[in-house]
Design an enzyme around this catalytic site. Structure first.
Site, PDB file in Angstrom:
ATOM      1  N   ASP A   1      14.309   7.257 -13.786  1.00 33.38           N
ATOM      2  CA  ASP A   1      13.507   7.591 -12.620  1.00 33.38           C
ATOM      3  C   ASP A   1      14.046   8.818 -11.893  1.00 33.38           C
ATOM      4  OD1 ASP A   1      11.729   7.452 -10.588  1.00 33.38           O
ATOM      5  OD2 ASP A   1      12.379   5.532  -9.793  1.00 33.38           O
TER       6      ASP A   1
ATOM      7  N   GLU B   1       5.894  -1.534 -10.075  1.00 36.04           N
ATOM      8  CA  GLU B   1       6.368  -1.652  -8.695  1.00 36.04           C
ATOM      9  C   GLU B   1       5.300  -2.256  -7.786  1.00 36.04           C
ATOM     10  OE1 GLU B   1       7.832   2.336  -7.803  1.00 36.04           O
ATOM     11  OE2 GLU B   1       9.721   1.857  -8.797  1.00 36.04           O
TER      12      GLU B   1
ATOM     13  N   GLU C   1      13.762  13.538  -4.395  1.00 36.93           N
ATOM     14  CA  GLU C   1      14.107  12.164  -4.030  1.00 36.93           C
ATOM     15  C   GLU C   1      15.577  11.828  -4.287  1.00 36.93           C
ATOM     16  OE1 GLU C   1      11.651   9.209  -5.897  1.00 36.93           O
ATOM     17  OE2 GLU C   1      12.736   7.550  -4.970  1.00 36.93           O
TER      18      GLU C   1
HETATM   19  O1  GCW Z   1      11.022   7.181  -7.912  1.00 30.25           O
HETATM   20  C1  GCW Z   1      10.239   6.076  -7.591  1.00 30.25           C
HETATM   21  C2  GCW Z   1      10.024   6.166  -6.116  1.00 30.25           C
HETATM   22  C3  GCW Z   1       8.756   5.506  -5.648  1.00 30.25           C
HETATM   23  C4  GCW Z   1       7.604   6.028  -6.476  1.00 30.25           C
HETATM   24  C5  GCW Z   1       7.875   5.676  -7.935  1.00 30.25           C
HETATM   25  C6  GCW Z   1       6.805   6.203  -8.878  1.00 30.25           C
HETATM   26  C7  GCW Z   1       5.354   6.482  -5.854  1.00 30.25           C
HETATM   27  O2  GCW Z   1      11.143   5.624  -5.479  1.00 30.25           O
HETATM   28  O3  GCW Z   1       8.597   5.796  -4.288  1.00 30.25           O
HETATM   29  O4  GCW Z   1       6.366   5.549  -6.047  1.00 30.25           O
HETATM   30  O5  GCW Z   1       9.076   6.249  -8.358  1.00 30.25           O
HETATM   31  O6  GCW Z   1       7.045   7.196  -9.531  1.00 30.25           O
HETATM   32  O7  GCW Z   1       5.743   5.609  -8.971  1.00 30.25           O
END
Ligand code: GCW
Length: 676
Positions: free
Chosen positions: A363, A284, A391
């Site tokens: 995720d 990311e 989240e």
């Molecule tokens: O779930 C996603 C989140 C990001 C996060 C990423 C991760 C810290 O949307 O905000 O970044 O995972 O785990 O690195």
């Protein structure tokens, strides 16, 4: 004890370590220990004493030397239990009742944990035998995604739903760290032994914690150390460039290696018991070894070698995937990514590298299969990553007690049901030579109730308890938390149980159907948006059209992800006949008329579970109303307000999903409930 005193302490300040817990501490306590945390235990006794009168009987806290002097307890020699404790490590303790005395024996952290176990009623003291207790997971860690400044998009705590950061304010450490002290004690009560104190997305300002702002890390380390917790820092892989003025951060470059060694030396000169680094690389947008044509073992070992002389460790995250995907390309499957990148590297990581793997292949969705990476790296130390911050599970506005989900994950025999030692908990814990554990993203912030939703505290509590012992039932943990937080009122116990026990399945019922994820608003991830991610570069998640829905991840016709599991899972997931309903759409694309094992068609399941779930949500607030006057008023009001939001949001989920899939499929709801 006055009600006010009880009520006041049950809320903001001390969560589950307030007056109700204090009331359990026996009135007389004898501490005989010269262990490193004896002073902490002493201070905690004094603190709890000030909150409530305490229980009958006496508590005796002994280090092994004191116990040996004692010779016997309840007529039994203590030699045997001392021998067992000696073999069980510095975190273990033993506990026993003898008349109206409770005896706890432990060294260092073990004694602290034993003390808290009595206060929180975690381990019953038996008069007949010693209860021996040692953590299942050697690593029990919380990661904070805290920024020092307020990030324009992500806020101060990335994916934080509990206000600002507990640690930082206006770009620096807070001047008053009293709440961090409370937080550290709360974490010790549930056996957490490590924390990482900044976001894994390391921005330029936060990167300086490693060098020019190291004093601030040292200050936090001091507070956590008092509760047996070591501190870790998330670092940028590009630190040599960002902070060191080098032109590269290539792991094979001698200058880069030297920079990390010197930097680590400076860290340990200031913080001798520093835990190590957490790294999100090539993920990311974070920098990583790929930029130099190196792999993730090269990257992780670079840092590991700088830390090794000081006993430090690297938590290297396996959350690596392509977030520049083309939705037209159906072969790229985000679910495969961690396995594709990491499984081939098994055996090439240094001894002080722990590969940190998210529990599922995607995720932190409300439902995912267990990540096949966890079973695929027998020669690597692993930590399984869970997300306490909600989240994708309601953002601490919806009730979602996650312990049942985590129990399911930890108990899943990913290596095959008949192969010994193959549950997620066992693989994470590792072996004596390759210890691993559980790492989780914290849900705590500066909010007066710690977690935004006061009942989300139960998740933090449960995380620690399950990392300590994955066999504990989610229900029992909930009972411990409720009693410690709210006291023994049976109605409170009943209602809190009713609200929380099934709340994960309830949340799932009106949100993500049958293992489909990501039907959320991109960016903030709250609330329904069926096509929100469908055509974005972040991945494609449901492929719904007029005929059917789901992602074909089979070996036969799909992305092949199902084949990454050992048997029997590979075959079980591969076949639409044997794939469990709750994961059907994660592994298969099926027609809406496909019959589930439950007997319903996929489309009718989507219609019914949303409507039923929503109806059930509407029963929660009236139930909670019954606790008015029985729990602190401010807490009651906060929960009431959030239950209203949960009702609103659940109805939105219901209506959007039912309408979307009616419009897509053209199939009416056979129960005739309204569709907009
Ligand atoms: O779930 C996603 C989140 C990001 C996060 C990423 C991760 C810290 O949307 O905000 O970044 O995972 O785990 O690195």
């Amino acid at each position: 004890m006055s009600t006010d005193r009880a009520a006041g302490t049950a809320t903001g300040d001390l969560a589950w370590l307030g007056a109700h817990a204090a009331a359990r501490l026996p009135r007389t306590v004898h501490l005989r220990s010269s262990g490193p945390l004896a002073e902490t235990v002493e201070a905690e006794i004094a603190r709890l004493r000030a909150l409530a009168d305490g229980a009958d009987g006496s508590l005796h806290l002994w280090d092994p030397a004191a116990a040996a002097q004692e010779g016997s307890v309840a007529g039994d020699p203590v030699a045997e239990v001392l021998e067992q404790l000696a073999g069980a490590g510095e975190e273990a303790f033993a506990l026993r009742a003898d008349g109206d005395r409770i005896i706890v024996i432990g060294t260092g952290r073990g004694l602290l944990y034993g003390f808290y176990a009595v206060v929180l009623g975690q381990v019953p003291a038996s008069p007949d035998r010693w209860s021996r207790n040692a953590p299942a997971q050697p690593i029990r860690m919380l990661d904070h995604w805290d920024n020092m400044t307020v990030h324009p998009v992500m806020g101060q705590v990335e994916r934080g739903y509990a206000g600002g950061s507990l640690f930082y304010e206006h770009g620096e450490l807070r001047p008053d760290l009293t709440r961090v002290e409370h937080y550290a004690r709360l974490l010790a009560t549930i056996g957490i032994n490590r924390v990482a104190i900044n976001n894994v997305n390391v921005h330029a300002h936060e990167a300086t914690l490693l060098t020019t702002r190291l004093d601030q890390v040292a200050r936090l380390a001091e507070i956590f150390r008092a509760q047996g917790i070591t501190v870790h820092l998330a670092v940028s892989f590009a630190s040599p460039i960002l902070l060191g003025g080098l032109e590269t951060s290539d792991p094979l470059d001698p200058g880069v290696q030297r920079w990390w060694r010197t930097t680590a030396e400076a860290v340990y000169a200031r913080i001798p018991d520093f835990g190590g680094f957490v790294v999100k690389a090539d993920s990311e947008g974070q920098p990583g070894p790929f930029a130099y044509g190196r792999d993730h073992a090269d990257g992780a070992n670079l840092l590991a070698r700088a830390l090794a002389p000081h006993g430090g460790e690297v938590f290297w995250r396996a959350f690596v995937y392509d977030h520049h995907q083309d939705w037209r390309d159906r072969r790229t499957d985000r679910a495969r990514a961690a396995h594709d990148h990491f499984a081939p590297l098994d055996g090439s990581f240094d001894e002080n590298v722990i590969v940190q793997v998210k529990h599922g292949p995607m995720d932190f969705q409300v439902r995912e299969p267990v990540s096949p990476v966890i079973g695929a790296m027998p020669r690597t130390r692993l930590a399984v990553e869970l997300q306490v911050t909600q989240e994708y599970t309601g953002q601490q506005k919806h009730l979602c007690y996650l312990a049942p989900a985590w129990s399911e994950i930890l108990r899943f025999p990913v290596g095959g049901p008949d192969s010994p030692g193959s549950t997620v908990a066992e693989l994470a814990a590792g072996t004596a030579g390759r210890p691993g554990g559980v790492v989780a993203v914290s849900n705590v912030g500066a909010d007066e109730f710690w977690t935004g939703h006061p009942l989300a505290q139960a998740n933090l509590f449960a995380l620690g308890r399950l990392a300590w012992d994955g066999q504990l039932s989610a229900q029992r943990i909930l009972g411990e938390w409720t009693a410690a937080t709210f006291g023994p009122d049976p109605l409170v116990g009943e209602v809190v149980h009713e609200l929380l026990a099934q709340s994960w399945l309830l949340y799932e019922s009106y949100t993500a159907p049958l293992g489909v994820g990501f039907m959320v608003r991109p960016g903030h991830h709250y609330g329904p948006d069926v096509d929100g991610y469908e055509y974005t570069p972040w991945g494609t998640y449901h492929f719904a059209d007029r005929d059917g829905i789901g992602v074909d991840r089979t070996v036969a016709t799909g992305t092949g992800f199902a084949g990454l599991y050992p048997e029997p899972w590979a075959s079980l997931y591969e076949s639409v006949r044997t794939c469990p309903d709750e994961l059907l759409l994660f592994f298969h694309h099926v027609p809406y008329t496909h019959r589930l094992h439950s007997g319903k068609s996929v489309i009718q399941h989507i219609y019914d579970s949303r409507a039923d779930g929503c109806e059930r949500v509407l029963t929660l607030r009236p139930r909670w109303q019954q606790l008015e006057g029985r729990v602190p008023a401010d807490l009651h009001a906060r929960v009431t307000q959030l239950l209203r939001e949960q009702e609103r949001s659940a109805q939105e989920w219901r209506d959007q999903l039912r309408s979307y899939f009616f419009r897509a499929s053209g199939i009416p709801d056979e129960n005739g409930r309204p569709i907009h």
